[in-house]
Design a protein around this motif. Structure first.
Motif, PDB file in Angstrom:
ATOM      1  N   GLY A  18      25.538 -10.157 -19.129  1.00 58.53           N
ATOM      2  CA  GLY A  18      26.042 -11.285 -18.349  1.00 58.53           C
ATOM      3  C   GLY A  18      25.903 -11.060 -16.853  1.00 58.53           C
ATOM      4  N   LYS A  19      26.219  -9.849 -16.403  1.00 56.34           N
ATOM      5  CA  LYS A  19      26.082  -9.529 -14.974  1.00 56.34           C
ATOM      6  C   LYS A  19      24.624  -9.601 -14.548  1.00 56.34           C
ATOM      7  CE  LYS A  19      30.339  -8.748 -13.972  1.00 56.34           C
ATOM      8  NZ  LYS A  19      31.042  -9.675 -13.101  1.00 56.34           N
ATOM      9  N   HIS A  24      20.288 -12.225 -11.581  1.00 51.58           N
ATOM     10  CA  HIS A  24      18.905 -12.715 -11.521  1.00 51.58           C
ATOM     11  C   HIS A  24      18.825 -14.223 -11.345  1.00 51.58           C
ATOM     12  CE1 HIS A  24      16.866  -8.954 -12.032  1.00 51.58           C
ATOM     13  NE2 HIS A  24      17.560  -8.665 -13.120  1.00 51.58           N
ATOM     14  N   ALA A  25      19.890 -14.946 -11.669  1.00 53.55           N
ATOM     15  CA  ALA A  25      19.893 -16.402 -11.526  1.00 53.55           C
ATOM     16  C   ALA A  25      20.278 -16.840 -10.118  1.00 53.55           C
ATOM     17  CB  ALA A  25      20.864 -17.023 -12.537  1.00 53.55           C
ATOM     18  N   PHE A  26      20.621 -15.917  -9.260  1.00 50.43           N
ATOM     19  CA  PHE A  26      21.069 -16.244  -7.910  1.00 50.43           C
ATOM     20  C   PHE A  26      19.992 -17.014  -7.142  1.00 50.43           C
ATOM     21  CE2 PHE A  26      20.950 -15.130  -3.413  1.00 50.43           C
ATOM     22  CZ  PHE A  26      22.144 -15.686  -3.006  1.00 50.43           C
ATOM     23  N   THR A  27      20.362 -18.164  -6.613  1.00 52.55           N
ATOM     24  CA  THR A  27      19.448 -18.952  -5.783  1.00 52.55           C
ATOM     25  C   THR A  27      20.149 -19.590  -4.580  1.00 52.55           C
ATOM     26  OG1 THR A  27      19.815 -20.930  -7.128  1.00 52.55           O
ATOM     27  CG2 THR A  27      17.928 -19.531  -7.719  1.00 52.55           C
ATOM     28  N   GLY A  33      27.346 -18.907  -1.671  1.00 47.68           N
ATOM     29  CA  GLY A  33      26.358 -18.270  -2.539  1.00 47.68           C
ATOM     30  C   GLY A  33      26.137 -16.817  -2.166  1.00 47.68           C
ATOM     31  N   MET A  34      26.080 -16.541  -0.883  1.00 50.73           N
ATOM     32  CA  MET A  34      25.893 -15.159  -0.430  1.00 50.73           C
ATOM     33  C   MET A  34      27.111 -14.308  -0.768  1.00 50.73           C
ATOM     34  SD  MET A  34      22.860 -14.909   0.509  1.00 50.73           S
ATOM     35  CE  MET A  34      22.897 -13.257   1.154  1.00 50.73           C
ATOM     36  N   GLN A  35      28.303 -14.905  -0.706  1.00 52.01           N
ATOM     37  CA  GLN A  35      29.515 -14.176  -1.102  1.00 52.01           C
ATOM     38  C   GLN A  35      29.434 -13.815  -2.587  1.00 52.01           C
ATOM     39  OE1 GLN A  35      31.910 -12.891   0.755  1.00 52.01           O
ATOM     40  NE2 GLN A  35      32.820 -11.991  -1.066  1.00 52.01           N
ATOM     41  N   PHE A  36      28.989 -14.755  -3.417  1.00 54.83           N
ATOM     42  CA  PHE A  36      28.796 -14.511  -4.846  1.00 54.83           C
ATOM     43  C   PHE A  36      27.805 -13.366  -5.049  1.00 54.83           C
ATOM     44  CE2 PHE A  36      26.302 -15.370  -8.704  1.00 54.83           C
ATOM     45  CZ  PHE A  36      27.296 -15.433  -9.654  1.00 54.83           C
ATOM     46  N   PHE A  37      26.706 -13.401  -4.309  1.00 51.42           N
ATOM     47  CA  PHE A  37      25.676 -12.362  -4.400  1.00 51.42           C
ATOM     48  C   PHE A  37      26.245 -10.995  -4.029  1.00 51.42           C
ATOM     49  CE2 PHE A  37      22.419  -9.791  -2.298  1.00 51.42           C
ATOM     50  CZ  PHE A  37      21.483  -9.682  -3.305  1.00 51.42           C
ATOM     51  N   LEU A  41      26.628  -7.738  -6.361  1.00 52.48           N
ATOM     52  CA  LEU A  41      25.958  -6.512  -5.934  1.00 52.48           C
ATOM     53  C   LEU A  41      26.948  -5.355  -5.883  1.00 52.48           C
ATOM     54  CD1 LEU A  41      23.421  -5.083  -4.934  1.00 52.48           C
ATOM     55  CD2 LEU A  41      23.990  -5.869  -2.621  1.00 52.48           C
ATOM     56  N   ALA A  42      28.138  -5.599  -5.353  1.00 48.35           N
ATOM     57  CA  ALA A  42      29.164  -4.555  -5.287  1.00 48.35           C
ATOM     58  C   ALA A  42      29.585  -4.108  -6.686  1.00 48.35           C
ATOM     59  CB  ALA A  42      30.375  -5.064  -4.505  1.00 48.35           C
ATOM     60  N   GLU A  43      29.780  -5.067  -7.593  1.00 49.31           N
ATOM     61  CA  GLU A  43      30.164  -4.717  -8.963  1.00 49.31           C
ATOM     62  C   GLU A  43      29.097  -3.858  -9.633  1.00 49.31           C
ATOM     63  OE1 GLU A  43      30.906  -8.377 -11.000  1.00 49.31           O
ATOM     64  OE2 GLU A  43      32.413  -8.982  -9.535  1.00 49.31           O
TER      65      GLU A  43
END
Length: 84
Positions: A18-19, A24-27, A33-37, A41-43
């Protein structure tokens, strides 16, 4: 980033699929969106460090803390004992 993913794929913790899909689905290049990214990335980075240290863990697949490990409290107790 590739090294992080390689480490995680070798460890194969529960929830990695899932992670990986989310990452890979990040757009979305907006601020949110960058906060989500950055959060993902941190996780992934923390997970790879746990895997390298041999600490068993899993990525959470529900709304709750993102990483779970039963070894954390025992591991922290050993670290505290060594630093005393």
């Amino acid at each position: 980033m590739q090294q992080t993913l390689t480490i995680l794929e070798t460890a194969a913790p529960v929830g990695l699929d899932g992670k990986r899909r989310d990452f890979h689905a990040f757009t979305d290049m907006s601020g949110a969106g960058m906060q989500f990214f950055r959060t993902h990335l941190a996780e992934l980075t923390v997970g790879s460090h746990l895997a390298q240290a041999g600490v068993p863990f899993r990525f959470n697949t529900a709304d709750a803390p993102d990483l779970h490990t039963s070894a954390c409290s025992a591991h922290l107790a050993r670290c505290r004992a060594r630093s005393s």
